[in-house]
Design an enzyme around this catalytic site. Structure first.
Site, PDB file in Angstrom:
ATOM      1  N   ARG A 255      54.165  68.151  42.341  1.00 50.75           N
ATOM      2  CA  ARG A 255      52.864  67.490  42.679  1.00 50.75           C
ATOM      3  C   ARG A 255      51.328  67.946  41.807  1.00 50.75           C
ATOM      4  NH1 ARG A 255      54.864  70.920  46.067  1.00 50.75           N
ATOM      5  NH2 ARG A 255      53.389  72.658  47.214  1.00 50.75           N
ATOM      6  N   GLU A 340      52.025  68.032  51.338  1.00 47.87           N
ATOM      7  CA  GLU A 340      53.389  68.944  50.983  1.00 47.87           C
ATOM      8  C   GLU A 340      52.768  70.375  50.551  1.00 47.87           C
ATOM      9  OE1 GLU A 340      56.660  67.120  48.664  1.00 47.87           O
ATOM     10  OE2 GLU A 340      55.689  68.257  46.990  1.00 47.87           O
ATOM     11  N   HIS A 371      38.765  45.768  56.247  1.00 50.26           N
ATOM     12  CA  HIS A 371      39.345  44.221  57.002  1.00 50.26           C
ATOM     13  C   HIS A 371      40.491  44.571  57.563  1.00 50.26           C
ATOM     14  CE1 HIS A 371      36.115  41.539  55.448  1.00 50.26           C
ATOM     15  NE2 HIS A 371      36.152  42.239  54.356  1.00 50.26           N
TER      16      HIS A 371
END
Length: 517
Positions: A255, A340, A371
């Protein structure tokens, strides 16, 4: 500063009207607004005052922030469960490791990936006799989310280069769509896998090779592949020339890996110059994190704010609202980066944690999300802090839609703060139904513009703020053992060895007619 002291500050501020807090002492805003490396953070709508900020800074000092930061930036062992440093900063020259083996590996790998990217872009590398017109990145987790996010965010900076596609899912249609309309003789697949054995990535890579084999033959299919991996032998067995296997060392977590050879698809598609600017922006934030005093340090202060909301005010989640079409995937990326890293229930000593750890992170792209789930943010029974992330240039833009986008972002923060109370006597105005409680915290984080450098600084800021948070949660932010069990059980299901599985899972497999290998 103890947790009890910080909880006392939190209890005090929970009883304080947030609007009055915001409109009060002007010096408070000075302490909660700061900038660096092309980014500007306004945290003045957070439920904080000068006393609680000082208490958080004192707590960070007591938890050894200065020494921990020095260890991180100098290549110390900050991943104790795996006995590794976390040196993703080295790929942007943000780590103090000159003269080390790691530094030499980074220098070599960067030279290799740049040379290969230039060869592909120039047409010098054309195994099918045609310039590469499509690059397909095959990876999962950070090996997919990182390149995918950056390709989308910086798409307007791609002046030339091959089309970039990304495949992560085992669903066959993901690969089918990625190669739809592609010329096999002009397609390059990049396999981003440290182990070259991640099930999803390897199965998809095998499917991609089968597709190529059907067009160019088995003996040539490997020529249309490159890889980022720490397992060159496995890549070679797959059919890759070792010269096209670029090192992805184990001290770079998935990551955190977009800066490394995992970013090869970006270096080819966006170009080495744009990718270098992206790295340079991250390096500027690395330097700011290393040198700025804690009270003026964006990653430190952002980390403390998020710890404050999660650990002391008790808010279990945080919404990331990216106000640019190019930032739509930002919440997905931060979700993996943070959850993580900080989604742990054991401390650094392997003991159960008795306090909250990392928050749930979710979100989407404004104004679309106004919305959908903003109804829940404004009137739901849970309080969820929001990070509004946008482009500062939009506020003064000559383009009316850009100004409207900026106005929407500012208005949503104001609405969360102020709320609305309808006069109970005005029954025609639907009191209660149209009331909004307000008092809901948010931060506004603006990039001067969506440039490669500013975007690199943004990603670096969040990487470092996660590290700051980990000191409070007392967890290792660089391992991820929680992903392992599911992989093991998947292997059992695929092999048909499920006698020890629970009754519900066995019934599911039986009733659906699942076929083991």
């Amino acid at each position: 500063m103890s947790n009890a002291d910080l909880l006392a500050h939190a209890d005090r501020l929970k009883a304080t009207n947030l609007r009055q807090l915001v409109d009060g002492d002007a010096s408070r805003r000075d302490a909660l607004v700061m900038s660096a490396a092309g980014l500007w953070l306004d945290a003045s709508k957070q439920r904080l005052d000068s006393q609680s900020v000082s208490a958080l800074l004192a707590a960070a000092k007591a938890r050894g922030l200065s020494a921990a930061k020095a260890d991180l930036l100098s290549g110390g062992i900050v991943n104790p469960t795996e006995g590794r440093p976390a040196l993703h900063m080295a790929y942007r020259d943000g780590a103090d490791i000159a003269g080390s083996e790691e530094a030499a590996l980074v220098t070599r790998t960067q030279a290799e990936t740049r040379a290969f990217a230039e060869a592909v872009r120039s047409g010098a590398y054309a195994p099918g006799g045609k310039p590469i017109s499509r690059v397909v990145n095959i990876g999962i987790g950070g090996s997919d989310l990182g390149p995918r996010l950056v390709a989308d965010a910086l798409a307007m900076h791609q002046a030339s280069g091959p089309d970039m596609r990304f495949v992560a899912s085992l669903d066959p249609t993901d690969l089918e769509l990625a190669v739809k309309g592609a010329d096999p003789e002009a397609t390059l697949f990049i396999v981003a896998s440290k182990s070259f054995s991640t099930q999803e990535t390897l199965m998809t890579a095998l499917a991609a090779r089968a597709w190529l084999t059907g067009h160019v033959g088995a003996d040539r299919a490997g020529d249309f592949f490159a890889a980022a991996s720490a397992a060159p032998d496995k890549a070679k067995a797959f059919g890759l020339d070792p010269e096209r296997v670029f090192d992805f060392p184990d001290w770079v977590g998935g990551r955190y890996s977009v800066w490394s050879a995992v970013g090869l698809s970006l270096e080819i598609g966006l170009g080495p110059e744009v990718f270098a600017e992206f790295r340079a922006g991250a390096r500027a934030m690395d330097q700011h994190f290393a040198d700025a005093p804690p009270a003026e340090n964006l990653p430190v202060m952002k980390g403390l704010i998020d710890v404050w909301n999660r650990m002391y005010l008790g808010y279990p989640s945080r919404c990331v609202a990216g106000y640019s079409a190019r930032l739509a995937k930002l919440s997905d990326y931060f979700q993996q980066l943070e959850m993580e890293s900080l989604g742990k229930s054991a401390d650094l000593n392997g003991k159960p944690i008795t306090h909250p750890s990392g928050a749930l992170v979710w979100g989407g792209a404004g104004t679309e999300i106004q919305h959908s789930f903003f109804q829940w943010l404004h009137q739901g029974t849970d309080i969820v802090p929001v990070d509004f992330i946008g482009i500062r240039r939009h506020f003064s833009s000559d383009n009316d839609r850009e100004r409207a986008l900026a106005a929407n972002m500012a208005a949503q923060g104001a609405a969360l703060l102020e709320g609305r109370e309808i006069d109970p006597a005005d029954t025609a105005a639907l009191p209660g139904h149209r009331d909004m409680p307000g008092g809901r915290p948010s931060s506004t984080l603006l990039l001067d513009d969506l440039t490669p450098a500013n975007f690199g600084a943004l990603i670096s800021l969040f990487e470092h703020k996660v590290f700051v948070e980990s000191l409070f949660y007392e967890v290792n932010p660089y391992d991820q053992w929680g992903v392992e069990l599911g992989k093991v059980l998947t292997t059992g299901i695929l092999s048909g060895e499920i006698s020890g599985y629970d009754a519900s899972t066995r019934a599911l497999l039986g009733e659906t007619g699942f076929q083991a290998e």
